[in-house]
Design an enzyme around this catalytic site. Structure first.
Site, short mmCIF file in Angstrom:
data_model
loop_
_atom_site.label_atom_id
_atom_site.label_comp_id
_atom_site.label_asym_id
_atom_site.label_seq_id
_atom_site.Cartn_x
_atom_site.Cartn_y
_atom_site.Cartn_z
N ASN A 82 0.83 -1.21 0.00
CA ASN A 82 0.00 0.00 0.00
C ASN A 82 0.86 1.26 0.00
OD1 ASN A 82 -2.41 -1.48 0.22
ND2 ASN A 82 -2.20 -1.60 2.44
N HIS A 83 0.28 2.35 -0.45
CA HIS A 83 0.84 3.69 -0.24
C HIS A 83 -0.20 4.45 0.54
CE1 HIS A 83 4.16 3.83 -3.52
NE2 HIS A 83 3.85 2.57 -3.26
N THR A 84 0.24 5.22 1.53
CA THR A 84 -0.72 5.90 2.39
C THR A 84 -1.62 6.85 1.61
OG1 THR A 84 -0.98 7.25 4.38
CG2 THR A 84 0.91 7.74 2.96
N LEU A 85 -2.88 6.89 2.01
CA LEU A 85 -3.85 7.80 1.39
C LEU A 85 -4.11 9.03 2.27
CD1 LEU A 85 -6.46 5.25 -0.04
CD2 LEU A 85 -4.42 6.24 -1.13
N THR A 91 1.21 10.30 -2.65
CA THR A 91 1.33 8.86 -2.48
C THR A 91 2.79 8.40 -2.50
OG1 THR A 91 1.12 8.46 -4.86
CG2 THR A 91 -0.92 8.43 -3.53
#
Length: 209
Positions: free
Chosen positions: A81-84, A89
């Protein structure tokens, strides 16, 4: 019957009892769960099928008993994941040396979704993808190449991208009964006596054992 051995069929090296091939403490697999791989060595499951599963996140892959996992099924963990919550991102915390950031904050580069939990007697189809934080209930079926982003209720068939429910496998009464019986926890001898009832879909006979 020996769930500790690697190959359940004497002439088949594409199908393994998955538990016997697991070395990592953060991957837990129940007895008699099988994995088939006709492309790669199924013994490479940990490196080829469990992805972005880094100890820094302290998350776990849990797979129950008597599951059937088809070739190429993958379990995609949090670090993919990449933080939202950030305005970008871009994973700045991973490159802490470049940007003078605190190494201790590296996990803030992604949103932590948590463990992947697979129940008992689950069939995961060819090249299905299970995302972090998902729980799949007992007896569920995951269609080929489905992308599972949300929890799947017990004895539910799902498919598609993203995966959505197609139908229940049995009536609510039978599902409740099976969840109560938990036949997968029975002694081996009792399961062996019950196979004909299981294969025939005869819940009344099964519940009489």
């Amino acid at each position: 019957m020996n769930p500790e051995k690697i190959y359940p069929r004497s002439q088949d090296r594409e199908t393994i009892y998955l538990k016997a091939a697991i070395t990592r403490p953060d991957i837990l697999v129940g007895d008699y769960t099988i994995y088939n791989d006709f492309v790669h060595d199924p013994l490479e499951f940990e490196s080829r099928n469990v992805l972005y599963h880094y100890p820094i996140n302290h998350d776990t892959l849990r797979i129950g008993k008597f599951c059937s996992i088809a070739c190429g099924a993958r379990f995609l963990f949090t670090s993919a994941n990449h933080t939202l919550s950030s305005l970008s991102t871009y994973p700045f915390p991973i490159f802490f040396e470049e940007w003078g950031l605190d190494k201790k904050e590296i996990t803030s580069a992604w949103d932590n979704k948590g463990d992947i939990i697979i129940g008992n007697d689950v069939w995961i189809g060819y090249e299905a993808l299970i995302l972090s934080g998902v729980t799949i209930g007992d007896g569920a079926i995951i269609g080929a190449r489905a992308v599972v982003t949300k929890d799947v209720p017990p004895y539910t068939i799902v498919g598609g991208v993203p995966a959505s429910p197609l139908r229940k496998r049995f009536s609510e009464r039978t599902i409740a009964g099976l969840l109560d019986l938990k036949w997968w926890d029975w002694p081996e001898e009792k399961i062996a006596r019950s196979i004909s009832a299981i294969q025939a879909g005869d819940f009344e006979k099964l519940s009489g054992f």
